[in-house]
Design a protein around this motif. Structure first.
Motif, PDB file in Angstrom:
ATOM      1  N   PRO A 104      34.656  21.694  44.107  1.00  0.00           N
ATOM      2  CA  PRO A 104      35.287  22.291  42.880  1.00  0.00           C
ATOM      3  C   PRO A 104      36.174  21.238  42.276  1.00  0.00           C
ATOM      4  N   GLN A 105      36.597  21.210  40.863  1.00  0.00           N
ATOM      5  CA  GLN A 105      37.645  20.832  40.122  1.00  0.00           C
ATOM      6  C   GLN A 105      38.658  21.404  39.611  1.00  0.00           C
ATOM      7  N   ASP A 106      38.254  22.528  38.564  1.00  0.00           N
ATOM      8  CA  ASP A 106      39.248  23.302  37.972  1.00  0.00           C
ATOM      9  C   ASP A 106      38.618  24.680  37.603  1.00  0.00           C
ATOM     10  N   VAL A 107      39.454  25.540  37.205  1.00  0.00           N
ATOM     11  CA  VAL A 107      39.225  27.028  36.821  1.00  0.00           C
ATOM     12  C   VAL A 107      39.431  27.148  35.439  1.00  0.00           C
ATOM     13  N   TYR A 108      38.359  27.772  34.913  1.00  0.00           N
ATOM     14  CA  TYR A 108      38.698  28.151  33.418  1.00  0.00           C
ATOM     15  C   TYR A 108      38.175  29.548  33.225  1.00  0.00           C
ATOM     16  N   LEU A 109      38.662  30.238  32.106  1.00  0.00           N
ATOM     17  CA  LEU A 109      38.570  31.379  31.425  1.00  0.00           C
ATOM     18  C   LEU A 109      37.976  31.563  29.894  1.00  0.00           C
ATOM     19  N   ARG A 140      47.484  46.546  31.223  1.00  0.00           N
ATOM     20  CA  ARG A 140      47.561  46.209  29.837  1.00  0.00           C
ATOM     21  C   ARG A 140      46.504  45.481  29.096  1.00  0.00           C
ATOM     22  N   GLY A 141      45.303  45.420  29.906  1.00  0.00           N
ATOM     23  CA  GLY A 141      44.015  44.778  29.663  1.00  0.00           C
ATOM     24  C   GLY A 141      44.156  43.317  29.720  1.00  0.00           C
ATOM     25  N   GLU A 142      45.247  42.839  30.461  1.00  0.00           N
ATOM     26  CA  GLU A 142      45.179  41.338  30.337  1.00  0.00           C
ATOM     27  C   GLU A 142      44.619  40.621  31.788  1.00  0.00           C
ATOM     28  N   PRO A 143      43.888  39.658  31.706  1.00  0.00           N
ATOM     29  CA  PRO A 143      43.177  39.211  32.835  1.00  0.00           C
ATOM     30  C   PRO A 143      44.193  38.499  33.915  1.00  0.00           C
ATOM     31  N   HIS A 144      43.918  38.757  35.120  1.00  0.00           N
ATOM     32  CA  HIS A 144      44.487  38.280  36.502  1.00  0.00           C
ATOM     33  C   HIS A 144      43.572  37.392  37.015  1.00  0.00           C
ATOM     34  N   LEU A 173      46.052  30.670  44.784  1.00  0.00           N
ATOM     35  CA  LEU A 173      46.928  31.013  43.518  1.00  0.00           C
ATOM     36  C   LEU A 173      46.674  32.172  42.792  1.00  0.00           C
ATOM     37  N   HIS A 174      47.561  32.344  41.777  1.00  0.00           N
ATOM     38  CA  HIS A 174      47.357  33.503  40.965  1.00  0.00           C
ATOM     39  C   HIS A 174      47.832  33.228  39.492  1.00  0.00           C
ATOM     40  N   ARG A 175      47.365  33.773  38.541  1.00  0.00           N
ATOM     41  CA  ARG A 175      47.948  33.520  37.236  1.00  0.00           C
ATOM     42  C   ARG A 175      47.451  34.539  36.227  1.00  0.00           C
ATOM     43  N   THR A 176      48.540  34.943  35.389  1.00  0.00           N
ATOM     44  CA  THR A 176      48.141  36.245  34.476  1.00  0.00           C
ATOM     45  C   THR A 176      48.920  35.517  32.924  1.00  0.00           C
ATOM     46  N   ARG A 177      48.795  36.473  32.125  1.00  0.00           N
ATOM     47  CA  ARG A 177      49.313  36.357  30.838  1.00  0.00           C
ATOM     48  C   ARG A 177      50.446  37.163  30.571  1.00  0.00           C
ATOM     49  N   GLY A 178      51.401  36.847  29.662  1.00  0.00           N
ATOM     50  CA  GLY A 178      52.515  37.400  29.294  1.00  0.00           C
ATOM     51  C   GLY A 178      52.457  37.548  27.924  1.00  0.00           C
ATOM     52  N   PRO A 179      53.441  38.272  27.265  1.00  0.00           N
ATOM     53  CA  PRO A 179      53.649  38.332  25.586  1.00  0.00           C
ATOM     54  C   PRO A 179      53.293  37.063  25.120  1.00  0.00           C
ATOM     55  N   GLN A 180      53.913  35.905  25.768  1.00  0.00           N
ATOM     56  CA  GLN A 180      53.949  34.544  25.013  1.00  0.00           C
ATOM     57  C   GLN A 180      52.753  33.929  25.393  1.00  0.00           C
ATOM     58  N   GLY A 181      51.943  34.257  26.376  1.00  0.00           N
ATOM     59  CA  GLY A 181      50.810  33.528  26.706  1.00  0.00           C
ATOM     60  C   GLY A 181      50.832  33.378  28.204  1.00  0.00           C
ATOM     61  N   TRP A 182      50.152  32.315  28.813  1.00  0.00           N
ATOM     62  CA  TRP A 182      49.997  32.289  30.170  1.00  0.00           C
ATOM     63  C   TRP A 182      51.246  32.099  30.860  1.00  0.00           C
ATOM     64  N   LEU A 183      51.357  32.879  32.051  1.00  0.00           N
ATOM     65  CA  LEU A 183      52.634  32.541  32.841  1.00  0.00           C
ATOM     66  C   LEU A 183      52.372  31.568  34.014  1.00  0.00           C
TER      67      LEU A 183
END
Length: 469
Positions: A104-109, A140-144, A173-183
């Motif tokens: 594996p190399q990277d993760v995308y959405l 909120r309907g945002e992806p995690h 690892l974990h990542r989600t989006r906030g009001p200004q974009g990806w955190l």
């Protein structure tokens, strides 16, 4: 001698827990602390005398190719839907010797809204190899997104297969989006002892909007994995049962487990299935049996494990769980029946209450190739949809995408979908939205084993056909 109670499905192959090899697992008697068998098991279950019927098999639309760079190698698609938006997560990889292995190399959405695709957005860092994406949606309907990463330079245990055969992450690892974009990405878990960690299955959302994950980890070097539960609330992941948390008692009473899948029932309960060793008469335990547990208090406590299927020396792998519209709980898993430690059949059991389970039935006859981990989704009444990839031989192409439907009494004959004759035989993405529509993400290789990868997306409306009476 330390042994494993099961084989965990790694990104590119089956890997043994506790640092043991598959051969050692085949020869030894499983884990050191198996769950006990409790209550009624594989008996005639009260409540199942009531007939159950499904809405009927899905009528799938045409598979749509998702626009991505033509030279990308794609794997492990996940799909989630919320408020008319469709989210697809996937990993990219590069080929490594010996063929057909890759790393594996990277993760995308990518996101679909209003009939148009946006992205791909790179979610992983880029400095480390990243794979095994998992996808959930918050209130909120945002992806995690969760994924595994492996930092360069870290060494595998001495008895591990080479990285080109089995890629092992050492952190989640974990990542989600906030009001200004990806955190910024945060670390959900990192193994304090061994340089790998098991990535949990997709996060599930409860009725209060919290996200839940189960994952297995080894609390001490060369010890059987145990299950731990974390919750996303107040903007961060918090341990409910954790190695380092205030409550160190793991799920299952400290008896070990791995490969857990989790869902939320209509009454708010958390329902989980997992793999562990079961006691055998005369002492010891088997390799990898299927168990069920549940929680009525959001994961603060869990019921004693219920044995669904005893494996003996023929292990089960990757169980999946779903609650049908009639309240019955279903689980499907893959299992070895030929004695070579590789799965060759899919099996199914269901329960009216999580305590009494039906005798497992085989969905397909033994095959020369390994079926992929099953993907299941319920319909609005008593039916269950199943998709999996099935190679025609042990390691060689082609692999076909198979669909089968449980109508409440029996499984339909599996059918091939979309004319895709080289489906990547790994994890498929399948979900059911609030309106009952099924959404599927699958990767197929165009041309041959060395051809280009393509990501496809398809849907099936609810209640397309009525099951025969």
């Amino acid at each position: 001698m330390p042994t494993s109670h099961g084989l965990r499905m790694g990104p590119l192959g089956w890997r043994a827990g506790c640092g043991a090899t598959a051969l050692a697992v085949a020869l030894l008697a499983g884990c050191d602390r198996p769950p006990t068998e409790t209550r009624r098991v594989n008996a005639e279950c009260p409540g199942l005398e009531r007939p159950s019927r499904g809405q009927g098999p899905a009528a799938w639309g045409a598979a749509e190719q998702v626009p991505l760079p033509p030279d990308w190698r794609i794997d492990r698609p996940r799909v989630a839907v919320e408020g008319g938006r469709v989210f697809l997560a996937f990993a990219t990889s590069k080929r490594l010797p010996p063929a057909p292995f890759s790393e594996p190399q990277d993760v995308y959405l990518v996101t679909r809204e209003g009939g148009r695709w946006a992205g791909p957005e790179k979610v992983s860092h880029g400095e480390q190899t990243a794979g095994e994406p998992r996808l959930g949606i918050d209130a909120r309907g945002e992806p995690h997104l969760l994924w595994g990463e492996r930092a360069a330079g870290e060494q595998l245990p001495p008895d591990s297969p080479p990285p080109s055969v089995t890629w092992k992450p050492n952190r989640i690892l974990h990542r989600t989006r906030g009001p200004q974009g990806w955190l910024p990405a945060d670390t959900l878990y990192r193994s304090p002892f061994l340089p790998y960690a098991s990535v949990p299955w997709d996060p599930v959302r409860d009725r209060s909007g919290r996200l839940h994950v189960l994952f297995d980890a080894e609390p001490e070097p060369r010890r059987s994995p145990e299950l731990f539960h974390w919750v996303w609330e107040v903007g961060r992941w918090l341990p409910r049962h954790s190695i380092l948390g205030s409550d160190p008692v793991p799920i299952g009473g400290g008896r070990g487990g791995s490969q857990a899948d989790l869902t939320v029932a209509r009454d708010g309960r958390l329902l989980a299935v997992f793999i562990s060793g079961a006691p055998i008469q005369g002492g010891g335990q088997d390799i990898s049996s299927v168990f069920f547990t549940s929680s009525r208090d959001g994961g603060a406590s869990w019921t004693a494990p219920q044995l669904i299927s005893r494996s003996g020396l023929l292990p089960a792998f990757t169980p999946r769980i779903a609650e049908a519209g009639d309240g019955r709980i279903h689980t499907v898993w893959v299992r070895d029946t030929l004695g070579n430690m590789f799965p060759d059949v899919l099996e199914h059991s269901y329960s009216p209450d999580g305590e009494c389970w039906t005798k497992p039935v085989r969905i397909n006859p033994p095959t020369p190739g390994m079926p992929s981990p099953p993907s299941i989704a319920p319909d609005g009444v008593g039916g269950l949809h199943l998709l999996y990839a099935l190679p025609t031989s042990f390691l060689d192409p082609p692999s076909y995408l198979r669909y089968s439907y449980w109508d409440g009494e029996r499984w339909s004959e599996p059918q091939s979908l979309f004319g895709l004759d080289f489906v990547i035989p790994s994890i498929l993405g399948l979900t059911r939205d609030a309106g009952g529509t099924l959404h599927l993400a699958v990767v197929a290789r165009v041309g041959s084993a060395g051809g280009a990868d393509r990501l496809y997306y398809a849907t099936a409306p609810p209640g397309a056909r009525r099951a025969r009476e």
